[in-house]
Structures are given as C-alpha cells and as structure tokens.
Design an enzyme around this catalytic site. Structure first.
Site, mmCIF file in Angstrom:
data_model
loop_
_atom_site.group_PDB
_atom_site.id
_atom_site.type_symbol
_atom_site.label_atom_id
_atom_site.label_comp_id
_atom_site.label_asym_id
_atom_site.label_seq_id
_atom_site.Cartn_x
_atom_site.Cartn_y
_atom_site.Cartn_z
ATOM 1 N N CYS A 1 7.583 -74.371 -88.928
ATOM 2 C CA CYS A 1 8.248 -73.899 -90.159
ATOM 3 C C CYS A 1 7.346 -72.995 -91.003
ATOM 4 O O CYS A 1 7.828 -72.321 -91.913
ATOM 5 C CB CYS A 1 8.735 -75.078 -90.973
ATOM 6 S SG CYS A 1 10.066 -75.939 -90.115
ATOM 7 N N ASN B 1 18.006 -75.611 -91.929
ATOM 8 C CA ASN B 1 16.617 -75.270 -91.641
ATOM 9 C C ASN B 1 16.561 -74.421 -90.360
ATOM 10 O O ASN B 1 16.792 -74.937 -89.274
ATOM 11 C CB ASN B 1 15.819 -76.568 -91.475
ATOM 12 C CG ASN B 1 14.336 -76.329 -91.249
ATOM 13 O OD1 ASN B 1 13.913 -75.185 -91.036
ATOM 14 N ND2 ASN B 1 13.555 -77.386 -91.277
ATOM 15 N N HIS C 1 10.248 -72.133 -97.829
ATOM 16 C CA HIS C 1 10.862 -72.542 -96.565
ATOM 17 C C HIS C 1 12.004 -73.505 -96.912
ATOM 18 O O HIS C 1 11.865 -74.363 -97.782
ATOM 19 C CB HIS C 1 9.819 -73.230 -95.688
ATOM 20 C CG HIS C 1 10.431 -73.923 -94.514
ATOM 21 N ND1 HIS C 1 11.235 -73.259 -93.624
ATOM 22 C CD2 HIS C 1 10.385 -75.224 -94.109
ATOM 23 C CE1 HIS C 1 11.653 -74.118 -92.708
ATOM 24 N NE2 HIS C 1 11.151 -75.309 -92.983
HETATM 25 O O1 UT7 Z 1 10.857 -78.171 -91.878
HETATM 26 C C1 UT7 Z 1 9.752 -78.806 -91.380
HETATM 27 C C2 UT7 Z 1 9.338 -79.961 -92.161
HETATM 28 N N1 UT7 Z 1 10.373 -80.932 -92.266
HETATM 29 C C3 UT7 Z 1 10.736 -81.352 -93.473
HETATM 30 O O2 UT7 Z 1 10.256 -80.885 -94.451
HETATM 31 C C4 UT7 Z 1 11.753 -82.474 -93.529
HETATM 32 C C5 UT7 Z 1 11.262 -83.583 -94.401
HETATM 33 N N2 UT7 Z 1 12.128 -84.730 -94.464
HETATM 34 C C6 UT7 Z 1 13.375 -84.699 -95.024
HETATM 35 O O3 UT7 Z 1 13.862 -83.673 -95.416
HETATM 36 C C7 UT7 Z 1 14.083 -86.005 -95.210
HETATM 37 O O4 UT7 Z 1 13.207 -87.058 -94.939
HETATM 38 C C8 UT7 Z 1 15.368 -86.168 -94.362
HETATM 39 C C9 UT7 Z 1 16.464 -85.271 -94.890
HETATM 40 C C10 UT7 Z 1 15.067 -85.852 -92.908
HETATM 41 C C11 UT7 Z 1 15.866 -87.619 -94.477
HETATM 42 O O5 UT7 Z 1 16.113 -87.920 -95.842
HETATM 43 P P1 UT7 Z 1 15.508 -89.245 -96.503
HETATM 44 O O6 UT7 Z 1 16.018 -89.304 -97.858
HETATM 45 O O7 UT7 Z 1 14.014 -89.178 -96.323
HETATM 46 O O8 UT7 Z 1 16.156 -90.362 -95.633
HETATM 47 P P2 UT7 Z 1 15.411 -91.492 -94.786
HETATM 48 O O9 UT7 Z 1 14.848 -90.925 -93.541
HETATM 49 O O10 UT7 Z 1 14.501 -92.250 -95.711
HETATM 50 O O11 UT7 Z 1 16.626 -92.403 -94.481
HETATM 51 C C12 UT7 Z 1 17.350 -93.120 -95.504
HETATM 52 C C13 UT7 Z 1 18.524 -93.774 -94.852
HETATM 53 C C14 UT7 Z 1 18.179 -94.528 -93.574
HETATM 54 O O12 UT7 Z 1 18.967 -95.674 -93.491
HETATM 55 P P3 UT7 Z 1 18.369 -97.116 -93.853
HETATM 56 O O13 UT7 Z 1 17.199 -97.295 -92.926
HETATM 57 O O14 UT7 Z 1 17.972 -97.016 -95.290
HETATM 58 O O15 UT7 Z 1 19.520 -98.036 -93.580
HETATM 59 C C15 UT7 Z 1 18.564 -93.560 -92.488
HETATM 60 O O16 UT7 Z 1 18.843 -94.202 -91.289
HETATM 61 O O17 UT7 Z 1 19.482 -92.780 -94.461
HETATM 62 C C16 UT7 Z 1 19.794 -92.936 -93.077
HETATM 63 N N3 UT7 Z 1 20.110 -91.640 -92.502
HETATM 64 C C17 UT7 Z 1 21.333 -91.097 -92.569
HETATM 65 N N4 UT7 Z 1 22.480 -91.520 -93.120
HETATM 66 C C18 UT7 Z 1 23.541 -90.736 -93.021
HETATM 67 C C19 UT7 Z 1 19.294 -90.789 -91.842
HETATM 68 N N5 UT7 Z 1 19.978 -89.705 -91.467
HETATM 69 C C20 UT7 Z 1 21.234 -89.866 -91.893
HETATM 70 C C21 UT7 Z 1 22.397 -89.076 -91.813
HETATM 71 N N6 UT7 Z 1 23.526 -89.551 -92.380
HETATM 72 N N7 UT7 Z 1 22.421 -87.885 -91.189
#
Ligand code: UT7
Length: 332
Positions: A116, A287, A257
């Site tokens: 990225c 992204n 980004h």
């Molecule tokens: O571009 C290169 C670098 N990458 C980045 O900068 C990405 C950085 N990370 C992020 O943008 C975020 O961490 C994500 C968007 C990928 C995820 O968001 P989050 O708020 O960090 O969610 P999380 O991974 O902490 O997950 C929270 C909950 C989980 O459920 P439990 O364990 O709390 O029951 C996930 O399983 O949300 C769940 N979850 C979803 N729910 C609905 C994860 N993906 C989804 C989804 N739909 N697509």
C-alpha cells in the site's frame, strides 16, 4: 550535502477503474456481513472489479489516459516504474508489458513492491531519477488487481479491496518552490506477521498444498494492522509537517492511502486539519493498494480542486510494514 539544482514535479495524471461495480449488498450473499458494518467500520460503499485482464491492463489504460489528457507522446518517456503487488507474473516485470502496450520505445523501467506504500516509494524513486538531471520524463504507475489475490470466502478481507490503476508523470523544474520538497519513508519487517500472502514465492512455491491451504490469498490480522497503521501514518505525517515547516492551515490536502476511513480521520485529526482538507474516494473504490493515491490526485485535479502552488501531504501505510509521507507542491 550539496544543494539540489533540479526539483521533480508532477506534470500529468491519469487513471483507470474497471466498469464492474460490487456494492456492499453483493457481499451479504457471499459472507456473513452487512452494508452498515462495512460502511461504518471502513468507509467503503462499493469497489470496482476487473473481470477480464490483469494488472498490466489497468496500468496501460491509466498511462494512455494520462498521455491523452496531457498531450504526451509515449516515445518521450524515459522510465516506467510500476508499483504493484499483483504483477501479471513474476517476470517479465509489468513495466515491460506496459512499455510494449503503450509503445514507449525509448524507455527502461521496473516494478516496485511495497504494497500500500508502493506508489509513495515509486514516486520517491521516480523523483530521485529526475533530480539527477539524467531523465526528463518518468512515468510512475500504481496498479493492482487485488481481486486476483482476494479470498471471497473471508469476510475479514474480501470487503476491503478493489482493482484500479493510476499514473503520474514526473518532470524536472528549476523552480525550487514546486514539486517534491521533503519525504520521510520507512520499512519494518515485523509487519510480516500481520499482513502477507504466503504462497507462490520461493519460500512456498505453488503446489497442491499451497492451494489447498489458501496460501495464494491475502491474509490480514486487521486489528493488529489497524493499530500500527493509525500510529504510523499519523506520526510520519506530523513529523513531515515539522520537517517542511508547514502549519495545518498551509496544507491544501492530505492525500492518504485509502485503506480505512477511520485511519484517515485519525491521521487528519493528529495533523489538525479539517475534513475538507482530506482527499477521499475510498467510498467508491475501496482499497486499491498502489493505486489509491494517484487515483485521488487524478480525480481531485480533474474536478478543479487542486491548483498550482498547493501544498499536498501524500501519506501511506501498508504491508511490510512500509509507510511514509511526502510533501509535494502541485505544479500544474
Ligand atoms: O492497506 C494496508 C493496510 N491495511 C490496513 O490499514 C487495514 C487495517 N485494518 C482495518 O482497516 C480494520 O481492522 C478492518 C476494517 C480490517 C476490520 O475492522 P475492525 O474494526 O478492526 O474489526 P475487527 O477485526 O476488530 O473485528 C470486529 C468484529 C469481529 O467479530 P467479533 O470477534 O467481535 O465477534 C469480526 O469477526 O467484526 C467482525 N467482522 C465482520 N463483521 C461483519 C470482521 N469482518 C467483518 C465483516 N462484516 N466484513
């Protein structure tokens, strides 16, 4: 260190996004997710997918768009740098494939892999080539067909990514007030634990086993990357403001980004800038890895929102880890 005689400035922009749109609703039929979760957690509403073709098609169309809008002839191009993590194949380099397609008969070039942050690193490299005085026209393209390495059964990643290509042309200027002024760029291999694609390289060459274990797809520990991305992008952007002696009101735009709107908002807040000083198009494209920053530049320039003399802070964070920020004064 001797003073630079030549600055490198952006003199043209171009982009290509595929026609096929996947909206958030579509993903509700693929995995357990919903439109509201995706929009509030990421800022994404839809993304584009290239149905036929590869990254070189995205890159070629972006370059041709730039040539057409800025009246550039392909034979004038000295160097082509393609930033990508989804090259058409390991070799030949995507830059070679693009060279042939656009007919840049006097160019050399290469691919650059920094996920990225790929555009930012390729842009720095291109500017450095121009600043030597040896090269007059360097084409820097960020292009990724992320759909080719996305596991559409993994809700953690499949909703995030899209396909696109975008390009800038870099040329020399003796006006030191224009073009690239300062950059801070970093890498840290600890990132290999949190964001990677394990298969297909020399460590895990393609085999039935690598396919069965889904090793040819992106893996991301989203939460871990989120934490370091927020800190990394904000810290480096603020450090660059200090290095360039810029106050928040001096900045026309942060060009971040586009990985997650919450990361972008946190960076803007730390920089003390308003929402209207931030380029955003993550809602439309998701992204697109190396393409996000030049895609923003192209759209905002064509909408008449950037003018000559504007201070832009380009900022990115990605797999590696790789991250950084560049202070660019717009020149066209
Ligand atoms: O571009 C290169 C670098 N990458 C980045 O900068 C990405 C950085 N990370 C992020 O943008 C975020 O961490 C994500 C968007 C990928 C995820 O968001 P989050 O708020 O960090 O969610 P999380 O991974 O902490 O997950 C929270 C909950 C989980 O459920 P439990 O364990 O709390 O029951 C996930 O399983 O949300 C769940 N979850 C979803 N729910 C609905 C994860 N993906 C989804 C989804 N739909 N697509």
């Amino acid at each position: 260190m001797s003073e630079r005689k030549i600055n490198a400035m952006v003199t043209g922009v171009g982009m290509y996004v595929p026609e096929k749109i996947l909206d958030n609703k579509y993903f509700e039929s693929l995995v357990e997710t919903n439109d509201l979760w995706i929009r509030t957690r990421t800022g994404i509403s839809e993304r584009r997918i290239l149905e036929k073709g590869a990254t070189s098609d995205l890159a070629t169309r972006a370059a041709l768009d730039l040539f057409e809008k800025h009246n550039v002839s392909p034979n004038e191009i000295d160097v082509i740098i393609v930033a990508t993590v989804t090259p058409d194949m390991f070799f030949p380099a995507t830059a070679c494939l693009v060279q042939e397609r656009i007919g840049a008969n006097n160019a050399w070039g290469f691919d650059l892999s920094a996920a990225c942050s790929g555009f930012l690193f390729a842009f720095q490299t291109g500017c450095n080539l121009v600043e030597t005085g040896r090269y007059k026209k360097v084409l820097v393209i960020g292009a990724d067909k992320m759909s080719s390495i996305t596991d559409y059964t993994d809700r953690n990643t499949c909703i995030l990514f899209g396909d696109a290509g975008a390009a800038v042309l870099i040329e020399p200027t003796e006006d030191k007030s224009l073009g690239l002024q300062n950059s801070i760029l970093r890498i840290d291999g600890k990132g290999k634990e949190a964001l990677y694609m394990l298969g297909g390289g020399s460590l895990n060459p393609a085999s039935h086993e690598t396919v069965d274990k889904k090793m040819h797809y992106i893996f991301q520990d989203g939460k871990a990357v989120f934490k370091v991305a927020v800190k990394g992008m904000a810290d480096v952007s603020v450090e660059l403001m200090e290095k360039s002696k810029l106050k928040s009101e001096d900045i026309a735009y942060l060009v971040p980004h586009q990985a997650n709107l919450r990361i972008i908002d946190a960076t803007a807040e730390r920089m003390g800038i308003r929402k209207d000083q931030v380029m955003i198009n993550i809602n439309k494209y998701g992204n697109t890895t190396a393409a996000t920053i030049p895609l923003c530049l192209t759209e905002y320039y064509r909408d008449g929102k950037i003018k000559k003399g504007d201070n832009l802070i380009l900022s990115a964070f990605g797999a590696g880890y790789t991250w950084g920020a560049s202070h660019l004064v717009w020149a066209i």
